[in-house]
Scaffold this motif. Structure first.
Motif, PDB file in Angstrom:
ATOM      1  N   LEU A 184       0.824  -1.212   0.000  1.00 20.42           N
ATOM      2  CA  LEU A 184       0.000   0.000   0.000  1.00 20.42           C
ATOM      3  C   LEU A 184       0.859   1.263   0.000  1.00 20.42           C
ATOM      4  O   LEU A 184       0.541   2.236  -0.694  1.00 20.42           O
ATOM      5  N   ILE A 185       1.936   1.250   0.762  1.00 21.07           N
ATOM      6  CA  ILE A 185       2.833   2.409   0.793  1.00 21.07           C
ATOM      7  C   ILE A 185       3.438   2.643  -0.583  1.00 21.07           C
ATOM      8  O   ILE A 185       3.470   3.773  -1.080  1.00 21.07           O
ATOM      9  N   VAL A 186       3.904   1.587  -1.213  1.00 24.53           N
ATOM     10  CA  VAL A 186       4.515   1.722  -2.545  1.00 24.53           C
ATOM     11  C   VAL A 186       3.491   2.245  -3.545  1.00 24.53           C
ATOM     12  O   VAL A 186       3.790   3.153  -4.343  1.00 24.53           O
ATOM     13  N   LEU A 187       2.277   1.705  -3.504  1.00 23.69           N
ATOM     14  CA  LEU A 187       1.239   2.179  -4.429  1.00 23.69           C
ATOM     15  C   LEU A 187       0.904   3.647  -4.174  1.00 23.69           C
ATOM     16  O   LEU A 187       0.651   4.409  -5.108  1.00 23.69           O
ATOM     17  N   GLY A 188       0.889   4.051  -2.919  1.00 26.84           N
ATOM     18  CA  GLY A 188       0.579   5.438  -2.593  1.00 26.84           C
ATOM     19  C   GLY A 188       1.680   6.406  -2.963  1.00 26.84           C
ATOM     20  O   GLY A 188       1.419   7.572  -3.275  1.00 26.84           O
ATOM     21  N   LEU A 189       2.927   5.943  -2.951  1.00 24.34           N
ATOM     22  CA  LEU A 189       4.055   6.833  -3.251  1.00 24.34           C
ATOM     23  C   LEU A 189       4.424   6.876  -4.729  1.00 24.34           C
ATOM     24  O   LEU A 189       5.174   7.755  -5.150  1.00 24.34           O
ATOM     25  N   ARG A 190       3.890   5.911  -5.493  1.00 23.30           N
ATOM     26  CA  ARG A 190       4.192   5.918  -6.932  1.00 23.30           C
ATOM     27  C   ARG A 190       3.625   7.150  -7.587  1.00 23.30           C
ATOM     28  O   ARG A 190       2.531   7.615  -7.255  1.00 23.30           O
ATOM     29  N   ARG A 191       4.360   7.668  -8.534  1.00 22.47           N
ATOM     30  CA  ARG A 191       3.852   8.801  -9.305  1.00 22.47           C
ATOM     31  C   ARG A 191       2.757   8.312 -10.243  1.00 22.47           C
ATOM     32  O   ARG A 191       2.856   7.226 -10.793  1.00 22.47           O
ATOM     33  N   PRO A 192       1.723   9.115 -10.426  1.00 26.58           N
ATOM     34  CA  PRO A 192       0.648   8.673 -11.323  1.00 26.58           C
ATOM     35  C   PRO A 192       1.154   8.545 -12.753  1.00 26.58           C
ATOM     36  O   PRO A 192       2.009   9.309 -13.197  1.00 26.58           O
ATOM     37  N   GLY A 193       0.622   7.562 -13.461  1.00 26.17           N
ATOM     38  CA  GLY A 193       1.013   7.363 -14.849  1.00 26.17           C
ATOM     39  C   GLY A 193       0.519   8.497 -15.734  1.00 26.17           C
ATOM     40  O   GLY A 193      -0.477   9.147 -15.445  1.00 26.17           O
ATOM     41  N   ARG A 194       1.226   8.737 -16.796  1.00 23.68           N
ATOM     42  CA  ARG A 194       0.848   9.818 -17.716  1.00 23.68           C
ATOM     43  C   ARG A 194      -0.193   9.375 -18.719  1.00 23.68           C
ATOM     44  O   ARG A 194      -0.776  10.180 -19.413  1.00 23.68           O
ATOM     45  N   GLY A 195      -0.395   8.069 -18.833  1.00 22.50           N
ATOM     46  CA  GLY A 195      -1.362   7.575 -19.820  1.00 22.50           C
ATOM     47  C   GLY A 195      -0.724   7.511 -21.198  1.00 22.50           C
ATOM     48  O   GLY A 195       0.397   7.944 -21.423  1.00 22.50           O
ATOM     49  N   ARG A 196      -1.470   6.972 -22.125  1.00 23.13           N
ATOM     50  CA  ARG A 196      -0.963   6.843 -23.491  1.00 23.13           C
ATOM     51  C   ARG A 196      -1.451   7.997 -24.335  1.00 23.13           C
ATOM     52  O   ARG A 196      -2.573   8.459 -24.173  1.00 23.13           O
ATOM     53  N   PRO A 197      -0.631   8.416 -25.263  1.00 19.23           N
ATOM     54  CA  PRO A 197      -1.094   9.471 -26.179  1.00 19.23           C
ATOM     55  C   PRO A 197      -2.278   8.979 -27.005  1.00 19.23           C
ATOM     56  O   PRO A 197      -2.417   7.783 -27.258  1.00 19.23           O
ATOM     57  N   ASP A 198      -3.121   9.891 -27.438  1.00 17.22           N
ATOM     58  CA  ASP A 198      -4.284   9.536 -28.251  1.00 17.22           C
ATOM     59  C   ASP A 198      -3.855   8.831 -29.522  1.00 17.22           C
ATOM     60  O   ASP A 198      -2.868   9.191 -30.157  1.00 17.22           O
ATOM     61  N   GLY A 199      -4.626   7.805 -29.878  1.00 18.53           N
ATOM     62  CA  GLY A 199      -4.345   7.115 -31.136  1.00 18.53           C
ATOM     63  C   GLY A 199      -3.524   5.862 -30.961  1.00 18.53           C
ATOM     64  O   GLY A 199      -3.453   5.028 -31.846  1.00 18.53           O
TER      65      GLY A 199
END
Length: 74
Positions: A57-72
């Motif tokens: 839980l600590i690791v999941l909470g401290l991870r930076r959020p993903g940027r996601g994939r570019p459109d397309g």
């Protein structure tokens, strides 16, 4: 989890789970006396599992959020 509040909650819950898990494991390993749990190997194993969940839980909470994939892209 992308919002800051949710990640903070994960870290707090993870720290609590880690502390509880370490106490349970310490009592199960007969390192912390004074309880009916002292010396009972069952609490050692439960404590290890709870502590590992806390670390996750600590690791999941401290991870930076993903940027996601570019459109397309898929």
């Amino acid at each position: 989890m992308n919002n800051r509040g949710g990640r903070t909650v994960l870290v707090i819950l993870g720290v609590i789970a880690l502390i509880v898990g370490v106490v349970f494991a310490g009592q199960g390993a007969n390192l912390i006396p004074g309880s009916s749990m002292t010396g009972d190997r069952t609490w050692l194993y439960i404590g290890i599992i709870v502590a590992v969940v806390g670390v996750i839980l600590i690791v999941l909470g401290l991870r930076r959020p993903g940027r996601g994939r570019p459109d397309g892209e898929s």
